[in-house]
Design a protein around this motif. Sequence first.
Motif, PDB file in Angstrom:
ATOM      1  N   ILE A  15       0.845  -1.195   0.000  1.00  0.00           N
ATOM      2  CA  ILE A  15       0.000   0.000   0.000  1.00  0.00           C
ATOM      3  C   ILE A  15       0.879   1.242   0.000  1.00  0.00           C
ATOM      4  O   ILE A  15       2.079   1.177   0.280  1.00  0.00           O
ATOM      5  CB  ILE A  15      -0.924   0.048   1.242  1.00  0.00           C
ATOM      6  N   ASP A  16       0.275   2.378  -0.317  1.00  0.00           N
ATOM      7  CA  ASP A  16       0.963   3.665  -0.280  1.00  0.00           C
ATOM      8  C   ASP A  16      -0.012   4.704   0.254  1.00  0.00           C
ATOM      9  O   ASP A  16      -0.923   5.124  -0.466  1.00  0.00           O
ATOM     10  CB  ASP A  16       1.435   4.054  -1.677  1.00  0.00           C
ATOM     11  N   PRO A  17       0.128   5.125   1.516  1.00  0.00           N
ATOM     12  CA  PRO A  17      -0.800   6.112   2.070  1.00  0.00           C
ATOM     13  C   PRO A  17      -0.871   7.407   1.277  1.00  0.00           C
ATOM     14  O   PRO A  17      -1.890   8.095   1.306  1.00  0.00           O
ATOM     15  CB  PRO A  17      -0.237   6.357   3.476  1.00  0.00           C
ATOM     16  N   ALA A  18       0.197   7.744   0.551  1.00  0.00           N
ATOM     17  CA  ALA A  18       0.188   8.957  -0.268  1.00  0.00           C
ATOM     18  C   ALA A  18      -0.620   8.773  -1.554  1.00  0.00           C
ATOM     19  O   ALA A  18      -0.961   9.759  -2.219  1.00  0.00           O
ATOM     20  CB  ALA A  18       1.624   9.364  -0.614  1.00  0.00           C
ATOM     21  N   ASP A  19      -0.934   7.535  -1.888  1.00  0.00           N
ATOM     22  CA  ASP A  19      -1.705   7.231  -3.097  1.00  0.00           C
ATOM     23  C   ASP A  19      -2.705   6.119  -2.775  1.00  0.00           C
ATOM     24  O   ASP A  19      -2.550   4.978  -3.204  1.00  0.00           O
ATOM     25  CB  ASP A  19      -0.757   6.797  -4.217  1.00  0.00           C
ATOM     26  N   GLN A  40      -5.503   5.205  -3.787  1.00  0.00           N
ATOM     27  CA  GLN A  40      -6.239   4.548  -4.870  1.00  0.00           C
ATOM     28  C   GLN A  40      -5.322   3.898  -5.895  1.00  0.00           C
ATOM     29  O   GLN A  40      -5.764   3.559  -6.994  1.00  0.00           O
ATOM     30  CB  GLN A  40      -7.142   5.577  -5.562  1.00  0.00           C
ATOM     31  N   ARG A  41      -4.058   3.709  -5.554  1.00  0.00           N
ATOM     32  CA  ARG A  41      -3.134   3.072  -6.478  1.00  0.00           C
ATOM     33  C   ARG A  41      -3.709   1.739  -6.961  1.00  0.00           C
ATOM     34  O   ARG A  41      -4.141   0.916  -6.158  1.00  0.00           O
ATOM     35  CB  ARG A  41      -1.792   2.833  -5.781  1.00  0.00           C
ATOM     36  N   GLU A  42      -3.707   1.524  -8.265  1.00  0.00           N
ATOM     37  CA  GLU A  42      -4.440   0.391  -8.832  1.00  0.00           C
ATOM     38  C   GLU A  42      -3.898  -0.954  -8.375  1.00  0.00           C
ATOM     39  O   GLU A  42      -4.664  -1.912  -8.235  1.00  0.00           O
ATOM     40  CB  GLU A  42      -4.440   0.483 -10.358  1.00  0.00           C
ATOM     41  N   GLY A  71      -8.105   5.107   2.230  1.00  0.00           N
ATOM     42  CA  GLY A  71      -7.657   3.802   2.696  1.00  0.00           C
ATOM     43  C   GLY A  71      -8.751   2.776   2.873  1.00  0.00           C
ATOM     44  O   GLY A  71      -8.458   1.619   3.179  1.00  0.00           O
ATOM     45  N   ILE A  72     -10.009   3.151   2.695  1.00  0.00           N
ATOM     46  CA  ILE A  72     -11.121   2.205   2.830  1.00  0.00           C
ATOM     47  C   ILE A  72     -11.470   1.646   1.457  1.00  0.00           C
ATOM     48  O   ILE A  72     -11.782   2.398   0.534  1.00  0.00           O
ATOM     49  CB  ILE A  72     -12.356   2.890   3.455  1.00  0.00           C
ATOM     50  N   ASP A  73     -11.417   0.332   1.321  1.00  0.00           N
ATOM     51  CA  ASP A  73     -11.661  -0.311   0.031  1.00  0.00           C
ATOM     52  C   ASP A  73     -13.084  -0.803  -0.150  1.00  0.00           C
ATOM     53  O   ASP A  73     -13.479  -1.151  -1.269  1.00  0.00           O
ATOM     54  CB  ASP A  73     -10.692  -1.482  -0.157  1.00  0.00           C
ATOM     55  N   PHE A 110      -2.487  -7.853  -7.179  1.00  0.00           N
ATOM     56  CA  PHE A 110      -2.769  -7.506  -5.785  1.00  0.00           C
ATOM     57  C   PHE A 110      -3.447  -8.655  -5.044  1.00  0.00           C
ATOM     58  O   PHE A 110      -4.041  -9.545  -5.634  1.00  0.00           O
ATOM     59  CB  PHE A 110      -3.596  -6.221  -5.681  1.00  0.00           C
ATOM     60  N   HIS A 111      -3.314  -8.604  -3.711  1.00  0.00           N
ATOM     61  CA  HIS A 111      -3.911  -9.610  -2.831  1.00  0.00           C
ATOM     62  C   HIS A 111      -5.049  -8.956  -2.055  1.00  0.00           C
ATOM     63  O   HIS A 111      -4.959  -7.769  -1.679  1.00  0.00           O
ATOM     64  CB  HIS A 111      -2.861 -10.131  -1.852  1.00  0.00           C
ATOM     65  N   THR A 112      -6.107  -9.687  -1.806  1.00  0.00           N
ATOM     66  CA  THR A 112      -7.257  -9.171  -1.060  1.00  0.00           C
ATOM     67  C   THR A 112      -7.363  -9.886   0.276  1.00  0.00           C
ATOM     68  O   THR A 112      -7.326 -11.116   0.342  1.00  0.00           O
ATOM     69  CB  THR A 112      -8.558  -9.361  -1.862  1.00  0.00           C
ATOM     70  N   TRP A 113      -7.491  -9.089   1.329  1.00  0.00           N
ATOM     71  CA  TRP A 113      -7.616  -9.581   2.701  1.00  0.00           C
ATOM     72  C   TRP A 113      -8.962  -9.128   3.252  1.00  0.00           C
ATOM     73  O   TRP A 113      -9.392  -7.988   3.028  1.00  0.00           O
ATOM     74  CB  TRP A 113      -6.507  -9.004   3.579  1.00  0.00           C
ATOM     75  N   VAL A 114      -9.622 -10.003   3.990  1.00  0.00           N
ATOM     76  CA  VAL A 114     -10.917  -9.696   4.599  1.00  0.00           C
ATOM     77  C   VAL A 114     -10.874 -10.126   6.059  1.00  0.00           C
ATOM     78  O   VAL A 114     -10.380 -11.220   6.373  1.00  0.00           O
ATOM     79  CB  VAL A 114     -12.071 -10.434   3.886  1.00  0.00           C
ATOM     80  N   MET A 115     -11.384  -9.271   6.945  1.00  0.00           N
ATOM     81  CA  MET A 115     -11.495  -9.645   8.352  1.00  0.00           C
ATOM     82  C   MET A 115     -12.970  -9.719   8.752  1.00  0.00           C
ATOM     83  O   MET A 115     -13.733  -8.779   8.499  1.00  0.00           O
ATOM     84  CB  MET A 115     -10.792  -8.648   9.264  1.00  0.00           C
TER      85      MET A 115
END
Length: 295
Positions: A56-60, A62-64, A116-118, A145-150
């Motif tokens: 991830i990149d907090p500065a971006d 929505q990075r694809e 940061g919310i997807d 990319f990898h997807t994580w769910v809690m």
Amino acid sequence: MDAAATRPPNDELAALAREARWRIVETVAASKAGHIGGPLSATDLLIALYFAQLAIDPADPQREDRDRFILSKGHSAIGLYAVLALRGYFPVEELATFDHGDSRLQGHPDMLLTPGIDASTGSLGQGLSAGAGMALGAKRLGRDFHTWVMVGDGELEEGMVWETVLSAPRFGLDNLTLIIDLNGLQQYGWPAGDADRFDRSEPVGHVDLERVFTGFGWNALTIDGHDFDAILGAFDRVTADRGVSGRPTVIIARTAKGRGISFTEGTYRWHNGVATEEQLETARTELLGATGAGR
């Protein structure tokens, strides 16, 4: 980049977790609304994800090609907000606006408001389906990319979760990981029995979840959800299996609701609640030390 090569040491992750827990209880007390127990049980897992695993990149935001994370148990949003703030998605001072009418930090995550919310969540049981859709989309589009769910253990009572548990292996979603915050308590529940850990019966405390998920075609790992070595070891297993196993992975993280504060840990009544000034002082001392200094 290999996440393991750039991870902070465990003592730094632990210090971040203590600060995040303090921000959670302080923010809810100031806003006079919000959940406590679930955010505190998930804190170590969230810190490990955002500071030691996710691409991830907090500065971006929505990075694809960013990794995705969905907090399906959306009522624990303040826990995610505290971690996002510490990670640099928005100023820590903005936590003071939590649950206010004009705030970006609402009581449940809103992907249209908060960096940061997807995925917007709050209606329990829906997050894993959304995550599977993201993972399937990545597969079909050739994205990395990898997807994580809690999800919470109480949330496992929702049928929609199990529809996705059944279907995800059929699509070979080894780019999908489910984390179960197995904190042993929900807001209301049956009285505790001899085999229960806390003061109410555990929602799925008497089910062999690892065997159930394995039977449905998942890789399944059971860990101590407050042990950074165990958490990061599980993340490494996920990385090793990705693109190889053809199976999604579930991390069954045994945690304690209200973890880290003496008067909230293992007590179902602290599913939500507002700390008094005296309780805040106790929490500050237990989490940050007698001086109240942060990390």
